[in-house]
Design a protein around this motif. Sequence first.
Motif, mmCIF file in Angstrom:
data_model
loop_
_atom_site.group_PDB
_atom_site.id
_atom_site.type_symbol
_atom_site.label_atom_id
_atom_site.label_comp_id
_atom_site.label_asym_id
_atom_site.label_seq_id
_atom_site.Cartn_x
_atom_site.Cartn_y
_atom_site.Cartn_z
ATOM 1 N N SER A 1 0.819 -1.211 0.000
ATOM 2 C CA SER A 1 0.000 0.000 0.000
ATOM 3 C C SER A 1 0.858 1.268 0.000
ATOM 4 N N LYS A 2 2.031 1.234 0.613
ATOM 5 C CA LYS A 2 2.896 2.411 0.640
ATOM 6 C C LYS A 2 3.430 2.745 -0.746
ATOM 7 N N ALA A 3 3.774 1.710 -1.492
ATOM 8 C CA ALA A 3 4.294 1.921 -2.844
ATOM 9 C C ALA A 3 3.175 2.064 -3.867
ATOM 10 N N GLY A 4 1.929 1.754 -3.458
ATOM 11 C CA GLY A 4 0.812 1.837 -4.386
ATOM 12 C C GLY A 4 0.852 0.751 -5.443
ATOM 13 N N GLU A 5 1.247 -0.462 -5.037
ATOM 14 C CA GLU A 5 1.363 -1.572 -5.983
ATOM 15 C C GLU A 5 0.653 -2.808 -5.440
ATOM 16 N N ALA A 6 0.129 -3.628 -6.338
ATOM 17 C CA ALA A 6 -0.519 -4.884 -5.951
ATOM 18 C C ALA A 6 -0.246 -5.942 -7.017
ATOM 19 N N THR A 7 -0.100 -7.176 -6.551
ATOM 20 C CA THR A 7 0.163 -8.313 -7.436
ATOM 21 C C THR A 7 -0.750 -9.453 -7.050
ATOM 22 N N PHE A 8 -1.301 -10.132 -8.049
ATOM 23 C CA PHE A 8 -2.059 -11.339 -7.752
ATOM 24 C C PHE A 8 -1.495 -12.508 -8.552
ATOM 25 N N SER A 9 -1.710 -13.713 -8.025
ATOM 26 C CA SER A 9 -1.267 -14.936 -8.686
ATOM 27 C C SER A 9 -2.442 -15.892 -8.796
ATOM 28 N N ASN A 10 -2.551 -16.556 -9.946
ATOM 29 C CA ASN A 10 -3.582 -17.581 -10.100
ATOM 30 C C ASN A 10 -2.990 -18.978 -10.237
ATOM 31 N N GLY A 11 -1.738 -19.102 -9.843
ATOM 32 C CA GLY A 11 -1.101 -20.409 -9.839
ATOM 33 C C GLY A 11 -0.182 -20.667 -11.006
ATOM 34 N N PHE A 12 -0.334 -19.899 -12.091
ATOM 35 C CA PHE A 12 0.555 -20.100 -13.241
ATOM 36 C C PHE A 12 0.938 -18.798 -13.930
ATOM 37 N N GLU A 13 0.257 -17.685 -13.600
ATOM 38 C CA GLU A 13 0.640 -16.398 -14.150
ATOM 39 C C GLU A 13 0.360 -15.314 -13.117
ATOM 40 N N LEU A 14 0.989 -14.155 -13.341
ATOM 41 C CA LEU A 14 0.877 -13.045 -12.401
ATOM 42 C C LEU A 14 0.197 -11.853 -13.060
ATOM 43 N N GLY A 15 -0.508 -11.092 -12.237
ATOM 44 C CA GLY A 15 -1.067 -9.823 -12.677
ATOM 45 C C GLY A 15 -0.558 -8.735 -11.761
ATOM 46 N N GLU A 16 -0.163 -7.613 -12.310
ATOM 47 C CA GLU A 16 0.372 -6.497 -11.533
ATOM 48 C C GLU A 16 -0.398 -5.233 -11.852
ATOM 49 N N GLY A 17 -0.496 -4.337 -10.877
ATOM 50 C CA GLY A 17 -1.189 -3.092 -11.123
ATOM 51 C C GLY A 17 -0.928 -2.064 -10.057
ATOM 52 N N THR A 18 -1.498 -0.889 -10.253
ATOM 53 C CA THR A 18 -1.388 0.186 -9.275
ATOM 54 C C THR A 18 -2.528 0.065 -8.268
ATOM 55 N N PHE A 19 -2.224 0.377 -7.028
ATOM 56 C CA PHE A 19 -3.159 0.224 -5.915
ATOM 57 C C PHE A 19 -3.513 1.599 -5.368
ATOM 58 N N LYS A 20 -4.811 1.901 -5.243
ATOM 59 C CA LYS A 20 -5.231 3.226 -4.788
ATOM 60 C C LYS A 20 -6.598 3.134 -4.119
ATOM 61 N N PRO A 21 -6.980 4.145 -3.326
ATOM 62 C CA PRO A 21 -8.309 4.140 -2.701
ATOM 63 C C PRO A 21 -9.404 4.077 -3.755
ATOM 64 N N GLY A 22 -10.490 3.352 -3.422
ATOM 65 C CA GLY A 22 -11.602 3.206 -4.345
ATOM 66 C C GLY A 22 -12.672 4.256 -4.116
ATOM 67 N N PRO A 23 -13.765 4.168 -4.885
ATOM 68 C CA PRO A 23 -14.826 5.172 -4.777
ATOM 69 C C PRO A 23 -15.645 5.045 -3.503
ATOM 70 N N GLY A 24 -15.755 3.835 -2.960
ATOM 71 C CA GLY A 24 -16.548 3.627 -1.756
ATOM 72 C C GLY A 24 -15.689 3.571 -0.510
ATOM 73 N N LYS A 25 -16.326 3.779 0.654
ATOM 74 C CA LYS A 25 -15.594 3.740 1.917
ATOM 75 C C LYS A 25 -15.086 2.320 2.170
ATOM 76 N N GLY A 26 -13.821 2.221 2.544
ATOM 77 C CA GLY A 26 -13.237 0.915 2.799
ATOM 78 C C GLY A 26 -12.957 0.121 1.548
ATOM 79 N N GLN A 27 -12.923 0.774 0.387
ATOM 80 C CA GLN A 27 -12.647 0.100 -0.875
ATOM 81 C C GLN A 27 -11.316 0.564 -1.453
ATOM 82 N N TRP A 28 -10.703 -0.326 -2.227
ATOM 83 C CA TRP A 28 -9.489 0.010 -2.963
ATOM 84 C C TRP A 28 -9.628 -0.517 -4.375
ATOM 85 N N GLN A 29 -8.938 0.133 -5.277
ATOM 86 C CA GLN A 29 -8.943 -0.293 -6.669
ATOM 87 C C GLN A 29 -7.543 -0.686 -7.105
ATOM 88 N N VAL A 30 -7.474 -1.729 -7.915
ATOM 89 C CA VAL A 30 -6.213 -2.150 -8.518
ATOM 90 C C VAL A 30 -6.388 -2.065 -10.027
#
Length: 245
Positions: A61-90
């Motif tokens: 969250s400090k660097a504003g980055e997020a990564t997900f894995s589905n077991g064989f490939e990776l997805g990367e993106g920017t991490f930031k607050p979302g439109p709703g309270k307690g939400q974040w967008q990647v």
Amino acid sequence: MRHSLPALALLALLSGCASHNDRDPGGTWVNQQAIDDAVKTGNLRKALLADGPNLEWKIDSKAGEATFSNGFELGEGTFKPGPGKGQWQVDIYGSGQETLSLSGNELTQAATDSGPEQTFARPAAQPEGELPPGAAFERQLYGAFMGGNWKIVDGQGSGATVTFGADGQVTGLPGLDRYALCLGGDCAAMSGEYDSLWLERQKVGNAYIFRRDGKRLEILEAVNTAGADEMPSFQPGARRWLLQR
């Protein structure tokens, strides 16, 4: 100045709500539901298909980055607050957007046109050091699904104790020192409906089909039924080992 008890209770409630919504989701989150279902049913492939596709989120969250894995490939993106309270967008590089939120001790990935809602939990222990993306899920899965001591009741080395480590090491299987469960990608395409794993020694090994039924683990040869110019298609062959936990 003195507050009445109802006023103090209201202040405490509001304070709790504020701290809940302001929690930092940074760190590693794993698909615990997929692990629990795999352990309960003994069928890893079906559990991953039912509770996937994503198996792990890693959020800085400090660097504003997020990564997900589905077991064989990776997805990367920017991490930031979302439109709703307690939400974040990647914002995933080149492939759309994901919405995350916290509910209790769970991280929820909202449903989209391309995937269902998923929930993630903190691993039993946050990884120490820099593990590659997806490694925390693998360790949690390996410990739950393969952990403990197994005894060879049929096959080479009968009577020996076999231990599958959460880090992918295996001891007690003759001539082998590492293993990996198939989570997706080419190995899943080649084994189809069957669960498969890779067994090797000093980086040389083979794919096997396995069946897990409670405390019973059967490891079978993977027989390729495809032609020479086709992608391999594995079917269960002769049994190599029968293990009992």
